[in-house]
Design a protein around this motif. Structure first.
Motif, PDB file in Angstrom:
ATOM      1  N   ASP A 298      55.247 107.765  33.601  1.00  8.70           N
ATOM      2  CA  ASP A 298      54.468 108.690  34.425  1.00  8.70           C
ATOM      3  C   ASP A 298      54.866 108.528  35.892  1.00  8.70           C
ATOM      4  O   ASP A 298      54.582 107.498  36.517  1.00  8.70           O
ATOM      5  N   LEU A 299      55.530 109.542  36.443  1.00  5.08           N
ATOM      6  CA  LEU A 299      55.954 109.489  37.838  1.00  5.08           C
ATOM      7  C   LEU A 299      54.763 109.404  38.785  1.00  5.08           C
ATOM      8  O   LEU A 299      54.902 108.949  39.931  1.00  5.08           O
ATOM      9  N   ALA A 300      53.596 109.848  38.324  1.00  4.78           N
ATOM     10  CA  ALA A 300      52.399 109.784  39.162  1.00  4.78           C
ATOM     11  C   ALA A 300      51.967 108.351  39.423  1.00  4.78           C
ATOM     12  O   ALA A 300      51.185 108.091  40.349  1.00  4.78           O
ATOM     13  N   GLN A 301      52.448 107.392  38.620  1.00  6.98           N
ATOM     14  CA  GLN A 301      52.066 105.995  38.791  1.00  6.98           C
ATOM     15  C   GLN A 301      52.923 105.272  39.838  1.00  6.98           C
ATOM     16  O   GLN A 301      52.671 104.112  40.140  1.00  6.98           O
ATOM     17  N   VAL A 302      53.943 105.951  40.368  1.00  5.01           N
ATOM     18  CA  VAL A 302      54.802 105.318  41.368  1.00  5.01           C
ATOM     19  C   VAL A 302      54.028 105.154  42.674  1.00  5.01           C
ATOM     20  O   VAL A 302      53.470 106.122  43.210  1.00  5.01           O
ATOM     21  N   ASN A 303      53.991 103.929  43.181  1.00  8.11           N
ATOM     22  CA  ASN A 303      53.362 103.642  44.470  1.00  8.11           C
ATOM     23  C   ASN A 303      54.341 104.045  45.565  1.00  8.11           C
ATOM     24  O   ASN A 303      55.271 103.308  45.887  1.00  8.11           O
ATOM     25  N   THR A 304      54.142 105.227  46.140  1.00 10.10           N
ATOM     26  CA  THR A 304      55.121 105.753  47.090  1.00 10.10           C
ATOM     27  C   THR A 304      55.146 104.964  48.397  1.00 10.10           C
ATOM     28  O   THR A 304      56.196 104.858  49.040  1.00 10.10           O
ATOM     29  N   ASP A 305      54.016 104.406  48.812  1.00 14.41           N
ATOM     30  CA  ASP A 305      54.018 103.590  50.030  1.00 14.41           C
ATOM     31  C   ASP A 305      54.901 102.359  49.849  1.00 14.41           C
ATOM     32  O   ASP A 305      55.709 102.010  50.721  1.00 14.41           O
ATOM     33  N   ALA A 306      54.748 101.687  48.714  1.00 13.82           N
ATOM     34  CA  ALA A 306      55.567 100.501  48.444  1.00 13.82           C
ATOM     35  C   ALA A 306      57.029 100.889  48.261  1.00 13.82           C
ATOM     36  O   ALA A 306      57.925 100.184  48.730  1.00 13.82           O
ATOM     37  N   LEU A 307      57.284 102.018  47.581  1.00 13.45           N
ATOM     38  CA  LEU A 307      58.667 102.475  47.395  1.00 13.45           C
ATOM     39  C   LEU A 307      59.319 102.747  48.740  1.00 13.45           C
ATOM     40  O   LEU A 307      60.470 102.350  48.984  1.00 13.45           O
ATOM     41  N   GLY A 308      58.598 103.411  49.649  1.00 19.78           N
ATOM     42  CA  GLY A 308      59.159 103.690  50.970  1.00 19.78           C
ATOM     43  C   GLY A 308      59.505 102.429  51.724  1.00 19.78           C
ATOM     44  O   GLY A 308      60.553 102.341  52.380  1.00 19.78           O
ATOM     45  N   ALA A 309      58.646 101.412  51.641  1.00 22.44           N
ATOM     46  CA  ALA A 309      58.906 100.148  52.327  1.00 22.44           C
ATOM     47  C   ALA A 309      60.150  99.469  51.775  1.00 22.44           C
ATOM     48  O   ALA A 309      60.978  98.931  52.520  1.00 22.44           O
ATOM     49  N   VAL A 310      60.313  99.502  50.452  1.00 22.05           N
ATOM     50  CA  VAL A 310      61.488  98.883  49.824  1.00 22.05           C
ATOM     51  C   VAL A 310      62.755  99.627  50.216  1.00 22.05           C
ATOM     52  O   VAL A 310      63.785  99.016  50.538  1.00 22.05           O
ATOM     53  N   LEU A 311      62.723 100.954  50.209  1.00 20.81           N
ATOM     54  CA  LEU A 311      63.907 101.740  50.559  1.00 20.81           C
ATOM     55  C   LEU A 311      64.332 101.486  52.002  1.00 20.81           C
ATOM     56  O   LEU A 311      65.534 101.438  52.308  1.00 20.81           O
ATOM     57  N   ASN A 312      63.370 101.321  52.901  1.00 22.29           N
ATOM     58  CA  ASN A 312      63.692 101.108  54.316  1.00 22.29           C
ATOM     59  C   ASN A 312      64.385  99.776  54.563  1.00 22.29           C
ATOM     60  O   ASN A 312      65.126  99.636  55.544  1.00 22.29           O
TER      61      ASN A 312
END
Length: 354
Positions: free
Chosen positions: A281-295
């Motif tokens: 489920d893509l809705a379960q992705v924590n986008t705040d945490a993903l953004g921090a990791v990508l940065n």
């Protein structure tokens, strides 16, 4: 009896590799992964080995069992009847998703005309969907009356001759046109009307899909297209993405889609869904945490001046749950990747080793 390799081939295999050689091999591996010739684990292993290869021989071994990727031109195919094409790939060559789809289509046709019964068809279609080499696919259709054409190596083109011929032809046509039109009166220039009241067009930049903003747009468009956010796998590059999901009319099959601002089926065939596949489920992705990791991914993975090349969201076997794998690379093919849970917890890092 096969011809002996030229004497200089051994010396060539020991020749030191350049950064551009490693980069070219990595490009071939990227294309082969996108076409389904390599699984995720095998792809990551080969990319890592390409980045640290010291000789042309080491690099050559990483692509020796691959078909020439379609990105380098459409593959040729031999005629259905006649002699075996001399450029046909050996049986150990990796199979593409398209090769598997054509094999399943041939099995479907054989079931329809009575060559296979229902059980045979089901078993062989499952084997075709999981086949890794052209030899495995060929074995499945060897006894059928109608078999898909085997892919062959594309012939090298004489680019210089083509370009030269085209230039000569254009020059001849241009000279002819100039000779005929020299005595004709020049056409009057069209009048230009400017509408000073016209509003300038509104240009909305499209975010890169391998950023957190791009992921959110992809997820929102996915929900709008399919009515949910469930996938078997999704891969997001900067300007395009792909997704695999259950077939709408049969949960035992999957359908592949490509995304470039909208979703299109990547082919007309469906593929048998793996028995152990799970809905992610893509809705379960924590986008705040993903953004921090990508940065911070490039610094975390010790890839100097590196950028995120793509994200892969899938059921990751070695961590035992759905996860996001982030890939980072720089201009000299130094690379690394890390794995994080949908919640944002970093599960594994594989930095570049200097």
């Amino acid at each position: 009896m096969a011809d002996s390799p030229p004497a200089r081939s051994v010396a060539d295999s020991r020749t030191r590799a350049r950064d551009i050689d490693r980069a070219e091999v990595s490009t071939v591996l990227d294309a082969a992964y996108a076409e389904g010739q390599l699984g995720a684990d095998e792809y990551h292993d080969r990319v890592r080995r390409a980045g640290s290869a010291r000789t042309l021989g080491e690099l050559g071994g990483l692509t020796a069992d691959l078909q020439s990727p379609a990105v380098f031109g459409p593959p040729a195919e031999r005629k259905r009847f006649g002699r075996r094409h001399s450029g046909e790939y050996p049986a150990r060559t990796k199979a593409r998703d398209g090769d598997r789809a054509r094999t399943v289509a041939a099995l479907d046709a054989a079931r329809a005309d009575g060559q296979l019964d229902a059980d045979e068809h089901t078993a062989m279609a499952e084997l075709a969907a999981e086949a890794r080499t052209l030899g495995e696919l060929s074995t499945l259709v060897a006894e059928l009356q109608q078999r898909p054409a085997a892919p062959v190596k594309p012939k090298a083109r004489n680019t210089f001759r083509i370009v030269t011929s085209a230039a000569v032809a254009l020059a001849a046509v241009g000279g002819f046109a100039w000779t005929i039109r020299a005595d004709e009166p020049a056409a009057p220039a069209p009048e230009t009307t400017i509408n000073y009241n016209a509003a300038p067009p509104l240009v909305i930049p499209t975010p890169k899909l391998d950023t957190v903003v791009g992921f959110i747009q992809f997820r929102d468009d996915y929900r709008a297209k399919f009515g949910d956010t469930l996938v078997d796998e999704a891969v997001l590059h900067d300007e395009h993405a792909s997704a695999v999901r259950r077939a709408p009319d049969n949960g035992d099959w999957t359908v592949d889609y490509t995304y470039r601002g909208g979703f299109d089926r990547s082919n007309s065939q469906v593929t048998t869904r793996k028995r152990d596949a799970v809905d992610i489920d893509l809705a379960q992705v924590n986008t705040d945490a993903l953004g921090a990791v990508l940065n911070t991914a490039a610094a975390t993975l010790n890839v100097r001046d590196g950028v995120v090349t793509h994200l892969r969201i899938a059921d990751t076997s070695w961590v035992g749950r759905p996860a996001i794998t982030v890939f980072v690379r720089n201009e000299v093919s130094q690379s690394g990747h890390l794995v994080l849970a949908l919640s944002g917890e970093v599960l594994e890092t594989n930095p570049y080793e200097r």
